[in-house]
Motif scaffolding. Structure first.
Motif, PDB file in Angstrom:
ATOM      1  N   GLY A  51      -3.495  -1.807  11.585  1.00 42.96           N
ATOM      2  CA  GLY A  51      -2.722  -2.420  10.522  1.00 42.96           C
ATOM      3  C   GLY A  51      -1.259  -2.028  10.597  1.00 42.96           C
ATOM      4  O   GLY A  51      -0.770  -1.552  11.615  1.00 42.96           O
ATOM      5  N   HIS A 109      -6.113   3.006   0.544  1.00 41.29           N
ATOM      6  CA  HIS A 109      -5.812   2.125   1.666  1.00 41.29           C
ATOM      7  C   HIS A 109      -5.743   2.869   3.001  1.00 41.29           C
ATOM      8  O   HIS A 109      -6.034   2.288   4.052  1.00 41.29           O
ATOM      9  N   SER A 114     -10.237  -3.222   4.148  1.00 41.74           N
ATOM     10  CA  SER A 114      -9.042  -3.253   3.296  1.00 41.74           C
ATOM     11  C   SER A 114      -8.019  -4.256   3.824  1.00 41.74           C
ATOM     12  O   SER A 114      -6.838  -3.946   3.988  1.00 41.74           O
ATOM     13  N   GLY A 115      -8.492  -5.461   4.078  1.00 37.99           N
ATOM     14  CA  GLY A 115      -7.647  -6.482   4.676  1.00 37.99           C
ATOM     15  C   GLY A 115      -6.733  -7.182   3.692  1.00 37.99           C
ATOM     16  O   GLY A 115      -6.929  -7.139   2.475  1.00 37.99           O
ATOM     17  N   VAL A 116      -5.729  -7.852   4.260  1.00 38.61           N
ATOM     18  CA  VAL A 116      -4.857  -8.737   3.491  1.00 38.61           C
ATOM     19  C   VAL A 116      -5.203 -10.158   3.914  1.00 38.61           C
ATOM     20  O   VAL A 116      -5.034 -10.531   5.073  1.00 38.61           O
ATOM     21  N   TRP A 145      -5.749  -5.982  -4.692  1.00 37.38           N
ATOM     22  CA  TRP A 145      -6.215  -5.808  -3.314  1.00 37.38           C
ATOM     23  C   TRP A 145      -7.745  -5.857  -3.266  1.00 37.38           C
ATOM     24  O   TRP A 145      -8.325  -6.454  -2.365  1.00 37.38           O
ATOM     25  N   GLU A 198      -8.215   1.131  -4.032  1.00 40.10           N
ATOM     26  CA  GLU A 198      -7.156   0.136  -3.847  1.00 40.10           C
ATOM     27  C   GLU A 198      -6.746  -0.438  -5.205  1.00 40.10           C
ATOM     28  O   GLU A 198      -7.533  -0.468  -6.156  1.00 40.10           O
ATOM     29  N   PRO A 209       0.795  -1.229   0.000  1.00 36.29           N
ATOM     30  CA  PRO A 209       0.000   0.000   0.000  1.00 36.29           C
ATOM     31  C   PRO A 209       0.831   1.285   0.000  1.00 36.29           C
ATOM     32  O   PRO A 209       0.394   2.300  -0.534  1.00 36.29           O
ATOM     33  N   HIS A 251      -8.096  -3.203  10.312  1.00 31.83           N
ATOM     34  CA  HIS A 251      -7.742  -2.543   9.059  1.00 31.83           C
ATOM     35  C   HIS A 251      -6.443  -3.141   8.536  1.00 31.83           C
ATOM     36  O   HIS A 251      -5.468  -3.300   9.285  1.00 31.83           O
ATOM     37  N   SER A 252      -6.411  -3.497   7.252  1.00 29.20           N
ATOM     38  CA  SER A 252      -5.207  -4.004   6.603  1.00 29.20           C
ATOM     39  C   SER A 252      -4.754  -5.300   7.291  1.00 29.20           C
ATOM     40  O   SER A 252      -5.524  -6.245   7.396  1.00 29.20           O
ATOM     41  N   TYR A 301       0.975  -4.042   8.186  1.00 28.13           N
ATOM     42  CA  TYR A 301       1.601  -5.237   7.602  1.00 28.13           C
ATOM     43  C   TYR A 301       2.328  -6.054   8.665  1.00 28.13           C
ATOM     44  O   TYR A 301       3.396  -6.600   8.429  1.00 28.13           O
TER      45      TYR A 301
END
Length: 283
Positions: A76, A259, A179-181, A231, A227, A17, A147-148, A78
């Motif tokens: 978030g 993001h 906006s998750g991974v 994503w 995004e 992001p 988030h993320s 990462y």
């Protein structure tokens, strides 16, 4: 989008992001300024410990009345950055609605692994459920927001095997995943993995497209409309997998947000995303 056919540069553009949003620092500055204002405006209890790790703490804002809904924020970064203090601004509409709010920290990669952070998230949820009454909150009315990477952690806490030594799993009233991974295999091939240090086996056992949620709880899978396509695709794929597994999942694309700006839409009662989350909290 099939990520396996992408070049290294394209993978960074789709799955990193900070590459996709070059002015991301502007948002971090706004988070910090707004969060300082929110902490000054509300009486909270800070750095409550829920585990032995250096960062295993949370901030807590009690409910307006006993048995209030409990809104849990999982940030978030990462799995290797950021802090709960940057996300204090998110408390505003939820406190205004009478909810109790918990804002969680966790230890970060590379000091710990993603496996360990999932476990820490589970520990935090147990601790909050056990102490909810002390905070004017009802554990049965808990909605976990992530988030993320925080969305991954909120979902993984319930999708992956529950540790027996933690006792009964405190199932949530809802999950709000923004906006998750959810597919961790592409992360093996981008620069953030220098700090996250995933290997193939760890990516596989933490990838939620393979292990979707199987909950009776309401689940909202939201994603910023700006995004990158890959994503967007993983949010749609995760929503579909959860729905197919029997989870009452709903998907929302938040138009005009990237993001980082999507968090403003999750912390403003005038915005549909915040309204949807408040609806989950209020039953």
């Amino acid at each position: 989008m099939e990520w396996r056919g992408l070049t290294a540069d394209q993978l960074e553009a789709q799955y990193n992001p900070r590459r996709a949003v070059p002015d991301f620092e502007i948002h971090f500055k706004a988070y910090k300024e707004r969060s300082e204002q929110s902490r000054a405006a509300h009486l909270g209890r800070y750095d409550i410990r829920y585990g032995s790790g250096p960062l295993q703490t949370y901030d807590l804002y009690p409910g307006a009345r006993p048995n209030a809904p409990l809104f849990v924020i999982i940030h978030g970064g990462y799995w290797r950055g950021l802090d709960k203090s940057l996300h204090s601004f998110m408390i505003e509409p939820y406190l205004a609605a009478g909810c109790a709010v918990a804002n969680i920290n966790y230890d970060l990669c590379p000091a710990v692994t993603v496996d360990q952070i999932v476990r820490q998230t589970q520990e935090a949820l147990v601790h909050l459920a056990q102490h909810a009454a002390e905070y004017n909150a009802d554990a049965a009315k808990m909605v976990a927001f992530g988030h993320s990477a925080g969305a991954h952690l909120a979902a993984a806490a319930y999708a992956l095997p529950w540790p027996a030594d933690l006792g009964p799993r405190p199932d949530p009233a809802g999950l709000a995943l923004v906006s998750g991974v959810y597919d961790l295999e592409p992360v093996l091939h981008i620069s953030v993995n220098q700090e996250v240090r995933l290997d193939g086996a760890m990516a596989a056992r933490n990838s939620l497209l393979r292990q979707p949620l199987k909950l009776k709880s309401k689940t909202l899978v939201a994603v910023g409309g700006l995004e990158p396509q890959a994503w967007l695709d993983q949010s749609e794929a995760f929503h579909a997998a959860c729905r197919d597994a029997g989870t009452p999942s709903h998907v929302m694309t938040v138009a005009g947000t990237n993001h980082f700006s999507v968090l403003y839409a999750a912390s403003d009662a005038r915005q549909p995303l915040t309204g949807a989350i408040l609806g989950m909290l209020q039953g």
